[in-house]
Design a protein around this motif. Structure first.
Motif, PDB file in Angstrom:
ATOM      1  N   TYR A 285     -43.595  11.407  29.896  1.00 38.89           N
ATOM      2  CA  TYR A 285     -43.612  10.049  29.353  1.00 38.89           C
ATOM      3  C   TYR A 285     -44.873   9.815  28.525  1.00 38.89           C
ATOM      4  CZ  TYR A 285     -43.364   4.982  29.026  1.00 38.89           C
ATOM      5  OH  TYR A 285     -43.313   3.687  28.549  1.00 38.89           O
ATOM      6  N   ALA A 286     -45.993  10.351  28.982  1.00 41.69           N
ATOM      7  CA  ALA A 286     -47.250  10.207  28.239  1.00 41.69           C
ATOM      8  C   ALA A 286     -47.121  10.866  26.855  1.00 41.69           C
ATOM      9  CB  ALA A 286     -48.400  10.838  29.020  1.00 41.69           C
ATOM     10  N   LYS A 287     -46.478  12.046  26.800  1.00 44.01           N
ATOM     11  CA  LYS A 287     -46.265  12.710  25.508  1.00 44.01           C
ATOM     12  C   LYS A 287     -45.346  11.880  24.615  1.00 44.01           C
ATOM     13  CE  LYS A 287     -46.899  17.460  27.173  1.00 44.01           C
ATOM     14  NZ  LYS A 287     -46.271  18.788  27.329  1.00 44.01           N
ATOM     15  N   LEU A 288     -44.341  11.266  25.226  1.00 45.52           N
ATOM     16  CA  LEU A 288     -43.415  10.431  24.467  1.00 45.52           C
ATOM     17  C   LEU A 288     -44.144   9.226  23.865  1.00 45.52           C
ATOM     18  CD1 LEU A 288     -40.555   9.619  23.581  1.00 45.52           C
ATOM     19  CD2 LEU A 288     -40.227   8.564  25.825  1.00 45.52           C
ATOM     20  N   LEU A 289     -45.032   8.610  24.639  1.00 46.81           N
ATOM     21  CA  LEU A 289     -45.807   7.463  24.126  1.00 46.81           C
ATOM     22  C   LEU A 289     -46.704   7.878  22.969  1.00 46.81           C
ATOM     23  CD1 LEU A 289     -46.979   5.360  27.223  1.00 46.81           C
ATOM     24  CD2 LEU A 289     -45.222   4.816  25.550  1.00 46.81           C
ATOM     25  N   THR A 290     -47.358   9.026  23.120  1.00 43.98           N
ATOM     26  CA  THR A 290     -48.245   9.519  22.061  1.00 43.98           C
ATOM     27  C   THR A 290     -47.457   9.745  20.778  1.00 43.98           C
ATOM     28  OG1 THR A 290     -49.629  10.611  23.703  1.00 43.98           O
ATOM     29  CG2 THR A 290     -49.856  11.341  21.422  1.00 43.98           C
ATOM     30  N   GLU A 305     -36.680   0.392  24.871  1.00 45.96           N
ATOM     31  CA  GLU A 305     -36.039   1.315  25.816  1.00 45.96           C
ATOM     32  C   GLU A 305     -37.085   2.162  26.539  1.00 45.96           C
ATOM     33  OE1 GLU A 305     -32.242   3.406  24.986  1.00 45.96           O
ATOM     34  OE2 GLU A 305     -32.444   2.497  23.006  1.00 45.96           O
ATOM     35  N   THR A 306     -38.101   2.616  25.802  1.00 44.58           N
ATOM     36  CA  THR A 306     -39.140   3.438  26.442  1.00 44.58           C
ATOM     37  C   THR A 306     -39.940   2.615  27.449  1.00 44.58           C
ATOM     38  OG1 THR A 306     -40.736   3.004  24.660  1.00 44.58           O
ATOM     39  CG2 THR A 306     -39.367   4.955  24.440  1.00 44.58           C
ATOM     40  N   GLU A 307     -40.147   1.328  27.152  1.00 43.37           N
ATOM     41  CA  GLU A 307     -40.850   0.467  28.103  1.00 43.37           C
ATOM     42  C   GLU A 307     -40.013   0.241  29.360  1.00 43.37           C
ATOM     43  OE1 GLU A 307     -43.401  -2.798  26.656  1.00 43.37           O
ATOM     44  OE2 GLU A 307     -42.426  -2.478  24.719  1.00 43.37           O
ATOM     45  N   LEU A 308     -38.696   0.098  29.184  1.00 41.23           N
ATOM     46  CA  LEU A 308     -37.809  -0.018  30.350  1.00 41.23           C
ATOM     47  C   LEU A 308     -37.839   1.266  31.176  1.00 41.23           C
ATOM     48  CD1 LEU A 308     -34.717  -1.794  28.740  1.00 41.23           C
ATOM     49  CD2 LEU A 308     -36.246  -2.767  30.470  1.00 41.23           C
ATOM     50  N   LYS A 326     -44.374  -5.753  34.176  1.00 46.59           N
ATOM     51  CA  LYS A 326     -43.928  -5.058  32.964  1.00 46.59           C
ATOM     52  C   LYS A 326     -42.569  -5.577  32.521  1.00 46.59           C
ATOM     53  CE  LYS A 326     -44.250  -1.750  29.870  1.00 46.59           C
ATOM     54  NZ  LYS A 326     -45.301  -1.754  28.843  1.00 46.59           N
ATOM     55  N   LEU A 327     -41.687  -5.843  33.476  1.00 50.43           N
ATOM     56  CA  LEU A 327     -40.351  -6.343  33.163  1.00 50.43           C
ATOM     57  C   LEU A 327     -40.420  -7.734  32.527  1.00 50.43           C
ATOM     58  CD1 LEU A 327     -37.699  -4.861  33.617  1.00 50.43           C
ATOM     59  CD2 LEU A 327     -37.306  -6.263  35.625  1.00 50.43           C
ATOM     60  N   ILE A 328     -41.311  -8.554  33.033  1.00 50.82           N
ATOM     61  CA  ILE A 328     -41.488  -9.890  32.448  1.00 50.82           C
ATOM     62  C   ILE A 328     -41.989  -9.774  31.013  1.00 50.82           C
ATOM     63  CG2 ILE A 328     -42.836 -12.033  32.570  1.00 50.82           C
ATOM     64  CD1 ILE A 328     -42.777 -11.688  35.640  1.00 50.82           C
ATOM     65  N   ASP A 329     -42.911  -8.837  30.785  1.00 49.71           N
ATOM     66  CA  ASP A 329     -43.437  -8.615  29.435  1.00 49.71           C
ATOM     67  C   ASP A 329     -42.316  -8.187  28.479  1.00 49.71           C
ATOM     68  OD1 ASP A 329     -45.521  -8.263  27.460  1.00 49.71           O
ATOM     69  OD2 ASP A 329     -45.221  -6.102  27.722  1.00 49.71           O
ATOM     70  N   ILE A 330     -41.457  -7.280  28.936  1.00 50.98           N
ATOM     71  CA  ILE A 330     -40.320  -6.825  28.113  1.00 50.98           C
ATOM     72  C   ILE A 330     -39.357  -7.978  27.867  1.00 50.98           C
ATOM     73  CG2 ILE A 330     -38.341  -5.248  28.009  1.00 50.98           C
ATOM     74  CD1 ILE A 330     -39.991  -3.361  29.857  1.00 50.98           C
TER      75      ILE A 330
END
Length: 890
Positions: A285-290, A305-308, A326-330
């Motif tokens: 996931y860290a690589k995906l964010l980068t 979708e990545t945040e979910l 995090k869900l509230i932020d999304i």
């Protein structure tokens, strides 16, 4: 810019300016700083307009459109794409037109303007077979169908694309399209198909290595990425860290080919490792964010979708508080984007047209449901549990909304298959936590959601005039035929024309039909069981089955009572169903004594020692239960009904779901005319064209005569029993009776059909897809034909049978058969049935009395094979009183 001005400029300026402008554009494209590049290009637009051939102007506009699309400025991007399209259309540059149209398409899709996207996509010009632009056409049609929820059409376009490319010798493109086709199948498939798909993926892997030496580096990387994408989806069934690492290594070689697909590969790997390997999933996931932070091409929807996905990781890591925040932020991001106000944790009413956004909201609500359920397990707070159940319900309803408006039933069924995991999770947790109201509601959501949506649509469209109904049927039949033709069309140009015609007819159909139906996603009450109980009369008992995991769940509801039984769906249970159904559908397969033993076995499991005398049993089957004919079940305990078939003292009807049954009970009909159709099969006939043998039906003409006389109706027999007469009569029919043959296709259920009289020396067939396109307002259809209740077993919708097709078409009820019935026995039972109908009995009573009379009058034919096949589905109310037809709402 007007067409006149375009012509004038073309005449005034020399062609040498083209090379000059092209050089300027090429130099500008080399500027690394994007802001400087776009500023330079914008400043040169006036120069291109006055000093350049138009193809350069269009090219500049196209580059600007792509830029603004990447930065989510879709309105500006659309303006530039339209300008580019207008110029290229004037110049008849087909490849350029396709590029501009696709840009317009992408912009309109992003802002949810589906109709506009469809309009421009259908203007893509037809290209010669040798033009590689053809592959773009089919790829984008496939993608458009996918985002619009029409998964089956998407699959067909991918297949046509692969076939075209292979025939044209474009093996790289053929491979690419073939992987897309297989991907669309893998995204929605049943577990038993897994090994077959893995074999096909291995074959593709081998094929790509063989092609490698003939491909350019870019072509090889593009196809490798497509194959890795396919493999990344399949990892969910392995959750093998070694396999995931292997995919990751290969992904390093294809980073820049397609950033969106590359990112989704990582997305799948993280999602699939999240349960068993959370640490490795977190690293991926860290690589995906980068990667996501460096690529502006990735859409806003994908980033959400990545945040979910991160919320899923937090849940698996037991970071409930972080997950909630995090869900509230999304949620806030989504609400802001869609201009929805929400002061609570999650809203109770969501209405979004775009299927991509619906999927995001489905993810939002399903994760919220998981979080609150975990909270409940640690706190045992019933209020938190209620919220969890509520969010599960919302997630499932949001998922169903995508399939509700599918252009074709097959697409709706594919989507329902993709949401089965969510439904299973919700049902399991509802049962585990003793939330039986929600368990019953989730059970209903496993039964015939597409059918229920069509019943709503038919109800809202019931005000069409007679001429509008006739036009509606004509258009629907044509659309269904075009869909079938497109499946088998191999010429891409013809397929494109078929699709354009399909789009034109769909708009015409929408103009006739009331389509402003809202799916209510708001859940204010959770008293689902109590509501159902209140709607039942004193003598009615509801038995709703749900096959789930290794059990069959049985909901029993009657006035003032409810219970949930769990039946082991083990080998013995399945084997007994097989032996019972095989024995009852043939006279000599199983001894009468063995048949009674199987009958006792199922009676004691399902009904135990209940008092069922004079009760009306509403059976909602699921899974293997569809195969059981309940009429012959017998109680072996010491009661006065010991070893007496159920049909002799109770009344039984079969329903696709309780909600569908409730809707059909209040359905109204204004027609009372009776029509009977009986093609001639005086001798066994072998049809040379279809290679099918039709056995003699020596009693169907007698049956037609007797029932038509009882119902004061009209007969169409022998050569008059044509499809055209059936369609014209059906538009104002209250009752339709078909005494004929039926054929069941277990490979493709839409090909199941009813047989009508010959035309051009061949018996005509009315296929299931044609039947469901009819616009009926009939009170009842009787299918006095073999296996008309049988068909393909769908896990969500139940049996995809001919009887269901007539319910979809608008009939209030259907009588049909479970197996190949005896011709003479059928004629007698049908005459008995209509006599009891004329005497004023309800439909289920009339059918039970007809069977009882047959058993009494013909004791030598008392074996259930002769009488137990016919079942009633739908409205059960009386239809005839004192020589006067009644209407269902009376």
């Amino acid at each position: 810019m007007s067409r006149h001005n375009l012509c004038l400029i073309l005449l005034l300026f020399p062609l040498f300016a083209y090379n000059q402008c092209k050089a300027i554009i090429d130099d500008i494209k080399k500027i690394e700083d994007e802001s400087v590049r776009i500023e330079k290009l914008t400043s040169h637009i006036p120069i291109f307009e006055s000093n350049c051939e138009f193809s350069c102007l269009a090219r500049a506009m196209q580059i600007l459109s792509i830029h603004f699309h990447k930065h989510s400025k879709f309105d500006i991007a659309t303006i530039h794409a339209k300008q580019a399209f207008d110029v290229r259309k004037f110049l008849n540059e087909k490849s350029g037109m396709i590029a501009s149209i696709l840009m317009l398409y992408y912009n309109y899709i992003e802002v949810g303007k589906i109709d506009s996207a469809f309009y421009y996509l259908d203007q893509i010009p037809l290209i010669d077979d040798n033009d590689e632009g053809m592959i773009n056409y089919f790829e984008e049609k496939a993608y458009f169908s996918f985002v619009n929820g029409d998964f089956f059409a998407s699959r067909q376009f991918d297949k046509q694309s692969a076939d075209w490319a292979r025939r044209s010798g474009k093996f790289s493109l053929a491979f690419y399209a073939q992987t897309n086709y297989l991907t669309s199948k893998v995204e929605n498939f049943k577990m038993e198909e897994r090994s077959n798909f893995e074999t096909q993926i291995d074959s593709l892997n081998f094929e790509l290595e063989k092609l490698k030496s003939t491909l350019s580096l870019y072509e090889y990387q593009l196809n490798l990425l497509n194959l890795l994408y396919l493999k990344s989806i399949m990892t969910i069934y392995h959750q093998d860290i070694g396999q995931c690492n292997d995919i990751v290594k290969k992904l390093e070689y294809v980073k820049e080919v397609d950033p969106n697909k590359w990112a989704y590969c990582y997305y799948h790997l993280v999602a699939n490792l999240a349960q068993k390997h959370p640490k490795e999933a977190r690293l991926f996931y860290a690589k995906l964010l980068t990667y996501s932070s460096r690529h502006f091409e990735l859409t806003a929807d994908f980033l959400i979708e990545t945040e979910l996905l991160e919320v899923t990781l937090m849940i698996n890591e037991n970071n409930t508080i972080k997950a909630k925040n995090k869900l509230i932020d999304i949620r806030n991001k989504l609400m802001k984007r869609n201009e929805i106000n929400c002061d609570v944790f999650l809203d109770t009413k969501i209405k979004i047209a775009n299927s991509n956004q619906l999927n995001l909201y489905k993810g939002l609500y399903s994760l919220a449901a998981q979080i609150f359920y975990d909270d409940y397990e640690s706190s045992h707070d019933k209020n938190i549990l209620k919220k969890s159940m509520h969010y599960y319900h919302m997630a499932i309803l949001l998922s169903n909304q995508i399939s509700v408006h599918s252009q074709r039933e097959k697409s709706a069924l594919l989507h329902q298959l993709s949401s089965e995991g969510l439904k299973n999770e919700a049902f399991s947790k509802a049962v585990k936590s003793h939330e039986y109201d929600y368990a019953f509601k989730f059970s209903e959501l496993f039964h015939s959601n597409y059918l229920e949506s069509i019943l709503n649509l038919n109800h809202n469209s019931s005000k069409l005039s007679q001429s509008q109904k006739a036009e509606f049927v004509k258009i629907s039949l044509k659309m269904n035929q075009l869909n079938v033709d497109m499946e088998y069309e191999t010429d891409p140009r013809k397929a494109a024309l078929l699709n354009m015609e399909l789009g034109r007819l769909k708009k015409k159909k929408d103009s006739l039909q009331v389509t402003n139906i809202e799916i209510k996603l708001d859940v204010n009450s959770s008293n689902y069981i109590n509501d159902a109980i209140q709607s039942l009369s004193r003598n009615e008992i509801l038995y709703e089955f749900l096959t789930h995991d290794s059990s069959v769940y049985l909901f029993k509801l009657s006035k003032g009572e409810f219970c949930l039984d769990i039946i082991k769906n083990d080998f013995i249970f399945k084997e007994n169903i097989k032996r019972y159904t095989e024995g009852i559908s043939k006279v000599s397969t199983v001894s009468t004594q063995s048949l009674k033993e199987y009958s006792n076995y199922f009676y004691n499991i399902i009904f135990k020692d209940e008092n069922l005398r004079d009760k009306r049993l509403i059976i909602v089957p699921n899974g293997v239960i569809w195969k059981i004919p309940f009429e012959y079940l017998q109680n072996s305990n010491s009661t006065k009904e010991v070893n007496i078939p159920l049909v002799k003292y109770a009344f039984i009807n079969y329903q696709f779901s309780y909600e569908a049954f409730s809707k059909l009970q209040i359905k109204e009909s204004k027609f009372s005319k009776f029509y009977c159709f009986a093609p001639e099969f005086s001798n066994s006939t072998f049809d040379q064209n279809t290679k099918i043998e039709y056995k003699a039906l020596t009693y169907n003409s007698q049956e037609s005569k007797s029932v038509s006389k009882l119902m004061n109706g009209r007969e169409y027999v022998a050569e008059n029993a044509t499809i055209s007469n059936f369609i014209s009569s059906s538009q104002n029919a209250g009752f339709l009776h078909i005494a004929s043959h039926a054929l069941i296709d277990n490979l493709d259920y839409e090909n199941s059909c009813v047989i009508f009289s010959k035309s051009n020396s061949t018996y005509d067939r009315m296929n299931l897809h044609q039947i469901s396109a009819l616009k009926l307002d009939a009170q009842q259809v009787v299918l006095s034909a073999c296996e008309s209740s049988a068909g393909y077993m769908d896990s969500s919708e139940g049996i995809l049978s001919l009887s269901r097709g007539f319910i979809l078409a608008g009939s209030g009820s259907v009588i049909s058969s479970l197996w190949s019935v005896n011709d003479q026995a059928t004629a007698i039972i049908m005459q008995n049935y209509y006599q009891f109908i004329v005497d004023g009995h309800s439909k289920d009573e009339a059918l039970a009395y007809a069977k009882r009379k047959f058993i009494s009058d013909y004791p030598e034919l008392s074996h259930p094979y002769y009488w137990a096949a016919f079942t009633l589905t739908g409205n059960i109310k009386p239809i005839y009183r004192g020589k006067t037809f009644t209407f269902w709402n009376n």
